[in-house]
Design a protein around this motif. Sequence first.
Motif, PDB file in Angstrom:
ATOM      1  N   GLN A  89       0.798  -1.215   0.000  1.00 46.12           N
ATOM      2  CA  GLN A  89       0.000   0.000   0.000  1.00 46.12           C
ATOM      3  C   GLN A  89       0.842   1.281   0.000  1.00 46.12           C
ATOM      4  O   GLN A  89       0.305   2.374   0.042  1.00 46.12           O
ATOM      5  N   ILE A  90       2.162   1.129   0.025  1.00 48.12           N
ATOM      6  CA  ILE A  90       3.014   2.313   0.171  1.00 48.12           C
ATOM      7  C   ILE A  90       3.102   3.071  -1.152  1.00 48.12           C
ATOM      8  O   ILE A  90       3.445   2.495  -2.181  1.00 48.12           O
ATOM      9  N   PRO A  91       2.800   4.374  -1.139  1.00 52.87           N
ATOM     10  CA  PRO A  91       2.806   5.115  -2.398  1.00 52.87           C
ATOM     11  C   PRO A  91       4.195   5.487  -2.901  1.00 52.87           C
ATOM     12  O   PRO A  91       4.348   5.798  -4.071  1.00 52.87           O
ATOM     13  N   PHE A  92       5.216   5.479  -2.016  1.00 54.70           N
ATOM     14  CA  PHE A  92       6.523   5.976  -2.426  1.00 54.70           C
ATOM     15  C   PHE A  92       7.438   4.848  -2.889  1.00 54.70           C
ATOM     16  O   PHE A  92       7.335   3.733  -2.391  1.00 54.70           O
TER      17      PHE A  92
ATOM     18  N   ALA B 132       2.854   6.906  10.985  1.00 54.56           N
ATOM     19  CA  ALA B 132       3.228   6.807   9.577  1.00 54.56           C
ATOM     20  C   ALA B 132       2.988   5.401   9.054  1.00 54.56           C
ATOM     21  O   ALA B 132       2.527   5.213   7.928  1.00 54.56           O
ATOM     22  N   VAL B 133       3.276   4.414   9.894  1.00 54.99           N
ATOM     23  CA  VAL B 133       3.056   3.040   9.441  1.00 54.99           C
ATOM     24  C   VAL B 133       1.577   2.756   9.289  1.00 54.99           C
ATOM     25  O   VAL B 133       1.119   2.228   8.272  1.00 54.99           O
ATOM     26  N   SER B 134       0.772   3.153  10.305  1.00 52.10           N
ATOM     27  CA  SER B 134      -0.636   2.801  10.215  1.00 52.10           C
ATOM     28  C   SER B 134      -1.346   3.617   9.146  1.00 52.10           C
ATOM     29  O   SER B 134      -2.346   3.182   8.594  1.00 52.10           O
ATOM     30  N   ALA B 135      -0.802   4.780   8.823  1.00 49.69           N
ATOM     31  CA  ALA B 135      -1.422   5.555   7.758  1.00 49.69           C
ATOM     32  C   ALA B 135      -1.013   5.026   6.395  1.00 49.69           C
ATOM     33  O   ALA B 135      -1.512   5.491   5.375  1.00 49.69           O
TER      34      ALA B 135
END
Lengths: 533, 395, 365
Positions: free
Chosen positions: A361-364, A407-410
Amino acid sequence: MMNEMGKETEGFTSKIKLRKSKKSQKKAVKSLQSPQEQELLSQSLEDNENKFRSIYKDCSDVVIRSFYIGGKDNAILIYIEGLSNTQEVDDSVLSPLMESSGEGNDQVKSLINKKIPVTSVKEVKTVAECISEISSGNPVIVADNQKTGLAVGLAQYEKRSIDEPQAETVVRGPREGFVEALSVNNSMLRRRIRSPKLKLKSMKAGKYTETKIVIAYLEGVADPTLIEEITNRVSKIDVDGIMDSGVLEEFIEDDPYSPFPQFLETERPDVVTANLLEGRAAILVDGSPFSIIAPITIYSLLQASEDYYSRFLIGTAIRWLRYVFLLVSLLLPSLYVAILTFHQEMIPTTLMITVAAAREQIPFPALVEVLMMEIAFEALREAGIRLPKQVGSAVSIVGALIIGEAAVSAGIVSAPMVIVVAITGVASFTIPRYSASITFRMLRFPMIFLAGTLGLLGVMLGIILIIVHLASLRSFGVPYLSPMAPMKFNEIKDVLVRAPWWKMNTRPHFTGEYNKSRQADNQRPQPSNGGDE
Amino acid sequence: MRCIIRKKTVKRMAEFLMCVIMPLILSGCWDRIEVNDLAIVVATGLDKTEEGEIELSVQIVNPKSMGSKSEGGQGGGKQNTVEKTTGKTIFDARSKLQEKVSRKLFWGHNHIIFIGKKLAEEGIRKHLDFFSRHPFTRLRASVFMTNEKPDELLKIEPDLERSSAEVAKDLAMLKVGLSVTAKDLLDMLSGEKRGAALPMIQIEREPPNTEGLKIYGAAIFNNGKMTDQLDDKEVRGLLWIRDEIDTASVTINPEEGEELISFHIFDATSKLIPSIENGNWKIKIEIVSEDDIVENETKLDMMNPKIIEKLKEQLEKQIVERVKLALEIVQKEMKVDVLGFEEAFHRHYPDEWRKANWEEVFPEIEVEVVSEVKIRRPGRSTAPQGVPENEVIGN
Amino acid sequence: MIEKGRISTGQMVILLYPTVIATAILLVPGITGKFAGNDMWLSPIWASLAGCITILIMAQLHNRFPRQTIIQYSEEIIGKIPGKLIGFIILFFFFHSNGLVLREYGEFVVGNFLPTTPLVVVIGSMIFVSGLAVRGGIEVMARSAQVFVPIVLFLFILIVILLIPDLEPANLLPFFEKGLIPSLKGAIVPTTWFLQLFAITFILPVLKKKEGGMKWGMITVFLIMVTLVLSNLFTMLLFGKLTPTFTYPIMEAARYISIADFIQHLESIVMAIWVSGTFIKISVFYYVIAVGTAQLLNLQDYRPIVFPIGGLLAVMGLWTAPNLQQIQHFLITTMPFYAVIVQIILPLLLLIAAVIFKKNTKKIN
């Protein structure tokens, strides 16, 4: 004290001589002194007093006190408030002089011998000498009809009490650290090395600050050419002022563009002592609790004083732990980027799937993610140092726990990334010297970039660049990577392992060559174990 | 002057940065690929269609299904995806497959290769090249033969493991049957060795409503083409000869009665000793094994050296029988050398080997099987448990 | 003298060892396997004789001209113009070889790890890094080598140890199936690698001690021989007859490592560490070209010409051959003769000339 002061001026004048010979570059120093300062003291007290009053115009802290010696001879006493022990001045200078019966025109010599019950008293001849004594806190007495004045060694000023060093704490070992006052630091060294072979060579630098600098070394152990080189380099400095040993460092190091520290900075007198015994020299700067030691190698930056106080097996193990974490702090984030974005086949399959799931799910891109987190971490670290202590803990809690977790949960960063950054951060703190640890921490950013462009090849090229640079670096003639490169087999005893003390019979290669033998052979304890009865 | 020097160095450093750093950043990252953009292939199936095209099926891990718990509910879906296409070569099929899959197919984690029956019968040699040439494939991938459609195997959702690939990988690692990696297979097919053997794998549907995989027997290849099949028992014999037995259990019936004794073999080695005497090709198979007693149904006392001696003899006979069974079939009936005889002769008798026509010689080789068993430990019990003391034999 | 640094004999060994090993360990097992089959482990032993001869000739010449390189003393032996010509031939040979090495390195990295990265980036970055080392001088190179060579050796030993479970000793049999001829044939190509020890002519003059240069040169030959024998042996034991079918058998071996299902696919790490060995090799050749050119042109300092030469090297690397197949073909067919002529026959003729004309260096400083 007197002896030392004499030496100081000697050093100072010789420096001026040197500088005169060093052509136009050094003009600045001369022009700073007004012509009247060069003059000798005059016979007339009035002249002298006027001179001092004009020199110390608008110096509200300078006190010029007129009085009569034995009730008849005019005299003035000049001192700076807060730099001298006024109680002592009253008791041992003013009162005996004023109450003396006045046996005619005593010469200065006899005044010293007869009237002033102070250990360190010195004649001064020029105005410049007077000023330098006054600035050091020694009250100066100038009397009418005398060609010379008297400097009374009653300097006393406020100083921090000796404290445990903040940046280099130990579990076992001495807990005192240097303070800002140079004389205290000198005394701490002298207490540790009682031999007169301990030389504390004094110099001055800084046009305005006239900062005292002491080069400490052991005569007969340190190479005289090293001391000469250091003296040379220090005497060439021509600046407004030296605020800290860090400023001095930049003027006398070998490679000014290198990111690596070429001096070992320490607050601990025991570390200085140990290094002096290995033939190195230490430079102490007045006003700075950090002394700097040269020449060093990269391994000196990775050795903590405690290695030498704990059992040698433990010391060796801890040392290796530090080496490993040095590499971790330099390489882990870049390896993570390289493997995750270039060499996915290297990760074991199950781990790969876990990481892939976490990153889903990470956008970067991983590179951006690492950079973001590492920069945030550096910011937290910096904020932690700058902020007042009371706020500091709040920042570290907010930063480390809340931001990371959020940051992780978001879904902005992945959990493995947070682990990598955390380990890297912790790893860099295992390096005992702040200057070294910050170097490696900053070097990891270019490494991350290289890893993001060329994968492991980039990381390797980065390592090669660093090694080539380190191999070309020298600290006062000593190769930075020795004794590994150039290799000296019997020196490795203090690099790869921490050899037991009774094995370290010779001093390290480059610095200890002048006087190789350090101790007697065969000192391994050989207890005679009797029977069980 | 100093100022000029400084300006020059600053300018130099700026130029340096421009020259070195900028291209690196600007030109970007040629081979960089994010994990999010990878389709991780964990197993590959190969078969041939009726039209003679290669049929490539892959099992791709679906990372979404394993999202961490904190992300809550985003996961779900099947854990693996199976995709299938056909093509002229494997790589051709792969390219066509890529048209269907939104992420880049990544073979770096491919542990399993299933080979379908049709492909196997038509020859596998030429298709294996892909696995030793493409930069990201693994030579350590385990290869299996299957009588079913490979993609059916890939679609299995096993109960214990995450995917059928993992089941196959773990079965291969346990070494219950033959275990052949891509490198082993290439090795067997290349050079003078003509025979090769691959483990067979099939879908296990027992008990009903569960799915799993099972290794059953082995496929025998001659000249890269599948010719015959061995059943489980024969494979065991084959393993003994090929020195690939890792652990095994042997059960004997010492008293001709109902009661049995089971042995756990924890270390077994076998050696092939070739010899040529007067033109007679002979080979001696020497098997040495170490055994523990793990189960005793009889009333025999396991601490009695005489009884142990007797058991040892029976055990040796049992092993020899197993080996002979496999030999009979492989050497005499199939006439395919998957036993490593040829290599043994080549190594020890290179000259004779070169002159001989191996295909004629192989079935005629005289084989002698020698087995030596060492019974090491009686296990945790000495006398049989639950038997009154006076009934124990040999006490 | 152009080079002011001085190194010890130990540093010379550690500098020359990777100069030969770095690319040899990649390509030699495959190439010797093709010719020597089972007996490929013997080939390096024969080939090492060539290394001994080179060292012997260079040491003899060195004794006559202690503080000079071949570029300088060839002028003294046979006069200015012919001397310069010989110097030019030798430098061109090194230039060409370094181009080849760079290309081998580039092909290896691009072919195995970074398929879409442009070759020029891979080669260029390496030239930049080695250029810095060359500018640092022989001392910096020697010290860098002292850091990297132990790592490379450690890696090599690690691979060997991790592979032990997969080895099959029987792969060695039969010995000498076709007599000694195949192993001798297999020795021809590795010979060219041993001949690269010719670079010692540029290192002998900068040794701290004048004695021992030859002895330690021979030790280098021995160490290289042992390493190559071991690498040939282990690839043979692992892959058997498959060995010659791989382009880079050692890398294939590293790829095959799997311990406890967790440590696996180490080839990228192996590649990264191998790159550090190649870096030394490229730097040594690069250094030889830079210093040699400076001596040929009677320059005061070689540092200013380092990066310009680097640009030429990059071009050489890119243009030297269209593909890896051509390089291999060149290495197998042309290179042995080419190398023998430049690295043995030329210096041997020089030595003979020096003996006949009784030429020695005028003064020993």
